[in-house]
Design an enzyme around this catalytic site. Structure first.
Site, short mmCIF file in Angstrom:
data_model
loop_
_atom_site.label_atom_id
_atom_site.label_comp_id
_atom_site.label_asym_id
_atom_site.label_seq_id
_atom_site.Cartn_x
_atom_site.Cartn_y
_atom_site.Cartn_z
N GLY A 69 0.81 -1.22 0.00
CA GLY A 69 0.00 0.00 0.00
C GLY A 69 0.84 1.27 0.00
O GLY A 69 2.07 1.23 0.15
N HIS A 70 0.15 2.38 -0.11
CA HIS A 70 0.88 3.66 -0.18
C HIS A 70 1.59 3.98 1.13
O HIS A 70 1.10 3.68 2.21
CB HIS A 70 -0.03 4.82 -0.60
CG HIS A 70 -1.28 5.02 0.18
ND1 HIS A 70 -2.15 6.03 -0.11
CD2 HIS A 70 -1.82 4.34 1.20
CE1 HIS A 70 -3.17 5.97 0.71
NE2 HIS A 70 -2.99 4.98 1.52
#
Lengths: 339, 339, 339
Positions: C240-241
């Site tokens: 994920g970011h």
């Protein structure tokens, strides 16, 4: 398919099915029992949907003999209505035309061997010494590396990658985004850094296999990763290097088999389930969804792990107790009569 | 965005926010509360990060009114600072230029209908009878098969595949590697071999949906797979055939919904969670990460399965006892006062 | 590699290994202990396979000194036979030729900077302001967006996407279907609809990282998503970011780290395991397959969650009792002597 479709009589003869009712009833397409219209054929396989039969507007319904008792409409009688439906509905499947020939944009190595009877779509690249056999279809954007084989009648729908040393049998169907033959995940730690272990094997895929969208099958480290014939893999599956999957086994979406796992014939691996590396599963093993197989299985049957779903509040209370399970058990010593 | 950015005053007016402090403070970009510089705007939404506010060098901070009490710097006041930040930061997002027109390399079927106002990138192929509407962007390497629609203002970033019969609404955003409209996983066993069940349906995606990288959405067997409007799917999600997902629901990375599952509106499915086939989830159901939904859910609320993480040694002891749980429970019959 | 392969003596000298037996024994390739032929080299690292040594037909075997006691064949002696084998087998790895130069079909933005010493394959697109350094290989069908860097000696095998602001270090290897730099999954709910939070950060990948097939790494929301050097990611992983992964950590297939998770150095994340967002794992944490990390980990060691696999009938009985676990525990109050 003619525009006139098929009569119930024609379908009964073609697929060796029984017929009740109006043999001249015309089938122009298929539908669900709940929503089919008079010109459509539906099927009843699961007794759960039997109540829908009375209300169905379907012109023809494929069903078992005992479900047809008292049914006033037109029925095709099959021992396995779902299989019969599958065959009938194939008559109504629109098949895009894929004429033999190589699209002008394709980049094909001079040493590759592409049958004149194969279809190669736009933006396809094919590497050295690879072979595409008669009747094969390689759709747009596929990348075929070195030393691969696409067997006769196989189809790579679009954007499939065969990295290197991938040999597909006949009538193999691969959906978009699948990657076969990438490096297995082989690493050795040396002096605090990872050392990559070369992956010298390939991937062998038997006849009639189907491989889902964005599924990955790594090539073997020394020997090959192998799918025997008629293996069916759904989407987003990960198959590690040197895995072997027996004939007629099926794996549902997001499941995985780690390196060197051996899965038997006629196994069913549920969605999101995992098989650890180097394990062996005998034939006819069923693993339910999101279970993790942590040791070899020597008896056919159904296997599971995990806990039931609960409302979060109850789950928190019970899950916290899981940490005390050994202590609880020790406070309750097993009595002689326990199984 | 002008090179001079925006003043706090301008932002307050544009987004209907309150203003405290220096309305002439100039915002040239955005940053985190911890690292923003004087020319940048940050936000405070989670009270957990309140301690960072005092030390922040951010020129302007978006926050709730009560967090602004006593704050000596410039504040924009919002009821939902995160939403306000989202809108402000969009002013600073570099948007690559995608001019209308068709790249010379694209392979487009003569029967396809591409708006003159759409952008078609390099190495794109578009099949028969497909339509790309005004303002749509189809990035490099996308493959669009037969009978698809890319609605007005939709964007396929790159290497997206729409296999066949995929209809996207307006302003749909799809990230690279996603595959929509591949065959659902429909198989019947006949005489010891798998028989493929044709997948005659399509995929319908409502307006304002977003679909993550390498996510897969299969097309329906008879009817369509459906995402209602404003559904948000993260990366690596698997959606089986004939699934229906209600408006405004969101699914996190690696989650999955098996065939014919129906998920309600405003549901949140956690990362790696799974929903078995044919189940129904009502509106406003939250499923926590890596939980498996094995039966339909009729009450809104939060649901979980699984066990807590432990050190491996403790886990082994407790997990072994899980196998004896029924025996332990039988040794401890439920007393009347138990809930 | 010459066609004559290498003698055991040559290999011993080249890789600083001990030698027992016939230094003139010629090695033309590698094999497994069980199936290697006389011209092949095999290795023995895991004592489990020691019984295969006596029966092996391998011409040369790499092994530890104590395993070589009494072995009548030719042995190369290594402290770490697997690492030694990795290095030797690299001599036998066929490497497809990737000559410097840009394929005629590639679509490269005029502002991109591609080294004359890089290889750009067919159907590659490279966006504005991106740079491909010397010795880099960008295989067929790759898409590189705006403001990316492919560092010297890095290789994108085929169909890799770098969306935007992705900076790869040197000698990074990325397998097909991987997507780096797609939008992180950032959403705010406003007035009953999702509002997209712009993802303004990038992805930074350190030297010597390897990223598996169909793995996805989102770009950061404000700051960057970061992989430090020598991180190894298997296939189908979701990052994920704003995740940060420490140097020399490895993640197995289908694992995931949600937004803003921080994973330390020398961590090993098992297949299908998950790490929730915003957590921190210290160095040298091992998470076993399909475990879910739900809170930060501050002590090195091995961690697990989940339940053991059982036959489905037993599992159903025990799993049902999991729902009563808290009640059972309350009926059995913890005594003073419990740990």
């Amino acid at each position: 398919m003619s525009n006139n479709g098929h009569t119930a009589q024609e379908l009964a003869e073609r697929f060796a099915l029984g017929l009740r009712g109006d043999g001249a009833a015309r089938v122009l397409g298929v539908g669900t029992l709940a929503r089919a219209e008079p010109g459509q054929l539906a099927f009843l396989a699961n007794p759960k949907y039997r109540a829908q039969l009375a209300a169905s507007r379907a012109g023809v319904v494929v069903m078992r003999e005992d479900d047809a008792e008292g049914y006033p409409g037109t029925a095709l009688i099959a021992r396995d209505p779902y299989a019969a439906f599958a065959k009938i509905s194939a008559l109504f499947e629109p098949r895009p035309l894929r004429e033999p020939g190589i699209h002008a944009s394709a980049a094909i190595d001079p040493s590759a061997d592409v049958s004149a009877d194969a279809h190669i779509g736009p933006f396809v690249s094919i590497g050295a010494r690879s072979r595409v056999e008669a009747g094969a279809i390689v759709g747009p954007g596929c990348v075929i590396g070195e030393d691969c084989v696409v067997g006769a009648g196989s189809e790579l729908i679009a954007r499939v990658t065969l990295v290197t040393r991938v040999r597909l049998g006949q009538r193999v169907l691969i959906h978009p985004g699948a990657v076969l033959g990438a490096d297995g995940f082989g690493l050795a730690m040396e002096a605090g850094r990872w050392l990559k272990v070369p992956q010298l094997g390939g991937v062998v895929v038997g006849d009639d296999c189907e491989i889902g969208a964005n599924t990955t099958i790594d090539r073997g480290a020394i020997e090959d990763t192998v799918l025997e014939e008629d293996v069916r893999l759904d989407n987003q599956i990960q198959i590690g290097h040197n895995v072997r999957i027996g004939a007629h086994s099926a794996m549902a979406g997001c499941s995985a088999a780690a390196g060197s796992a051996k899965i038997g014939r006629y196994c069913l691996i549920g969605g999101g389930a995992g098989v650890l590396g180097h394990l062996e599963l005998c034939d006819k093993v069923v693993v339910t969804a999101m279970s993790l197989v942590t040791s070899s299985i020597r008896e056919p049957g159904e296997y599971s792990s995990g806990t039931p779903l609960m409302d979060n509040r109850s789950w928190r209370k019970n899950a916290a107790r899981f940490k005390q399970l050994d202590a609880i058990a020790r406070r309750n010593p097993r009595s002689r009569e326990d199984g």
